[in-house]
Design an enzyme around this catalytic site. Structure first.
Site, PDB file in Angstrom:
ATOM      1  CB  CYS A   2      -0.971  -0.022   1.189  1.00  0.00           C
ATOM      2  SG  CYS A   2      -0.320   0.670   2.713  1.00  0.00           S
ATOM      3  N   GLY A  88     -14.964   7.832   4.988  1.00  0.00           N
ATOM      4  CA  GLY A  88     -14.187   8.622   4.026  1.00  0.00           C
ATOM      5  C   GLY A  88     -12.724   8.220   3.942  1.00  0.00           C
ATOM      6  CG  HIS A  93      -0.852   1.912   6.333  1.00  0.00           C
ATOM      7  ND1 HIS A  93       0.221   1.127   5.947  1.00  0.00           N
ATOM      8  CD2 HIS A  93      -0.541   2.375   7.570  1.00  0.00           C
ATOM      9  CE1 HIS A  93       1.131   1.112   6.911  1.00  0.00           C
ATOM     10  NE2 HIS A  93       0.698   1.872   7.910  1.00  0.00           N
ATOM     11  CG  HIS A  95      -4.242   7.613   7.570  1.00  0.00           C
ATOM     12  ND1 HIS A  95      -4.726   6.538   6.850  1.00  0.00           N
ATOM     13  CD2 HIS A  95      -4.991   8.674   7.201  1.00  0.00           C
ATOM     14  CE1 HIS A  95      -5.721   6.935   6.079  1.00  0.00           C
ATOM     15  NE2 HIS A  95      -5.913   8.231   6.271  1.00  0.00           N
TER      16      HIS A  95
HETATM   17  P1  AMP Z   1      -7.986   9.418   4.284  1.00  0.00           P
HETATM   18  O1  AMP Z   1      -8.983  10.040   3.352  1.00  0.00           O
HETATM   19  O2  AMP Z   1      -8.367   9.547   5.725  1.00  0.00           O
HETATM   20  O3  AMP Z   1      -7.640   8.004   3.879  1.00  0.00           O
HETATM   21  O4  AMP Z   1      -6.681  10.308   4.145  1.00  0.00           O
HETATM   22  C1  AMP Z   1      -5.643  10.037   3.263  1.00  0.00           C
HETATM   23  C2  AMP Z   1      -4.729  11.236   3.314  1.00  0.00           C
HETATM   24  O5  AMP Z   1      -3.499  10.873   2.722  1.00  0.00           O
HETATM   25  C3  AMP Z   1      -5.266  12.453   2.550  1.00  0.00           C
HETATM   26  O6  AMP Z   1      -5.366  13.565   3.447  1.00  0.00           O
HETATM   27  C4  AMP Z   1      -4.197  12.688   1.480  1.00  0.00           C
HETATM   28  O7  AMP Z   1      -3.966  14.052   1.226  1.00  0.00           O
HETATM   29  C5  AMP Z   1      -2.978  11.999   2.091  1.00  0.00           C
HETATM   30  N1  AMP Z   1      -1.967  11.540   1.146  1.00  0.00           N
HETATM   31  C6  AMP Z   1      -2.170  10.800   0.036  1.00  0.00           C
HETATM   32  N2  AMP Z   1      -1.002  10.517  -0.560  1.00  0.00           N
HETATM   33  C7  AMP Z   1      -0.030  11.090   0.206  1.00  0.00           C
HETATM   34  C8  AMP Z   1       1.387  11.159   0.129  1.00  0.00           C
HETATM   35  N3  AMP Z   1       2.078  10.566  -0.865  1.00  0.00           N
HETATM   36  N4  AMP Z   1       2.057  11.847   1.080  1.00  0.00           N
HETATM   37  C9  AMP Z   1       1.384  12.445   2.077  1.00  0.00           C
HETATM   38  N5  AMP Z   1       0.048  12.404   2.224  1.00  0.00           N
HETATM   39  C10 AMP Z   1      -0.650  11.754   1.291  1.00  0.00           C
END
Ligand code: AMP
Length: 118
Positions: A2, A88, A93, A95
């Site tokens: 992922c 959402g 993974h 976070h």
């Molecule tokens: P979620 O919608 O809670 O799954 O949040 C995913 C988050 O990951 C979003 O706020 C994106 O802006 C962030 N995101 C996606 N790709 C990256 C990346 N390569 N580096 C840092 N943040 C990222």
């Protein structure tokens, strides 16, 4: 593998704020607040729904260190984790979003009118 596992493995670059043996914190690529950090466990966990309580213990301390590191501990901040489709979640993974640096509004859930979802 992922997206966030690739970040852990340095296959995709990230702007790291803090790291220890088990957790990593880096800037969100698309910030929704002046401070928008993502904190993740290095070992893959799909979401909060699957995390072990013993992981959360260390994760909590780590997040508290992160907010001190970026100096938003005194002014306040918000910690959010999105879970699954309705939550959402876009990256599968676990976070935690750590948001701060300004007075955050509350009320962006108007698309989910409780009167229509009983
Ligand atoms: P979620 O919608 O809670 O799954 O949040 C995913 C988050 O990951 C979003 O706020 C994106 O802006 C962030 N995101 C996606 N790709 C990256 C990346 N390569 N580096 C840092 N943040 C990222």
């Amino acid at each position: 593998m992922c997206l966030f596992c690739k970040i852990v493995n340095n296959e995709i670059p990230s702007n790291v704020i803090l790291e220890d043996e088990n957790f990593l914190a880096f800037h969100d690529i698309n910030p929704k607040a002046p401070v928008h950090i993502l904190a993740i466990p290095k070992v893959h966990v799909d979401s909060f729904d699957d995390v072990k309580p013993e992981t959360m213990s260390g994760f909590t301390s780590f997040i508290q260190k992160v907010v001190k590191e970026v100096k938003i501990d005194k002014t306040g901040y918000r910690v959010i984790t999105n879970i699954g489709d309705n939550g959402g979640q876009e990256v599968g993974h676990l976070h935690f979003h750590i948001l701060g640096g300004a007075k955050l509004k509350w009320g962006h859930f108007s698309d989910a009118d409780p009167m229509n979802n009983l």
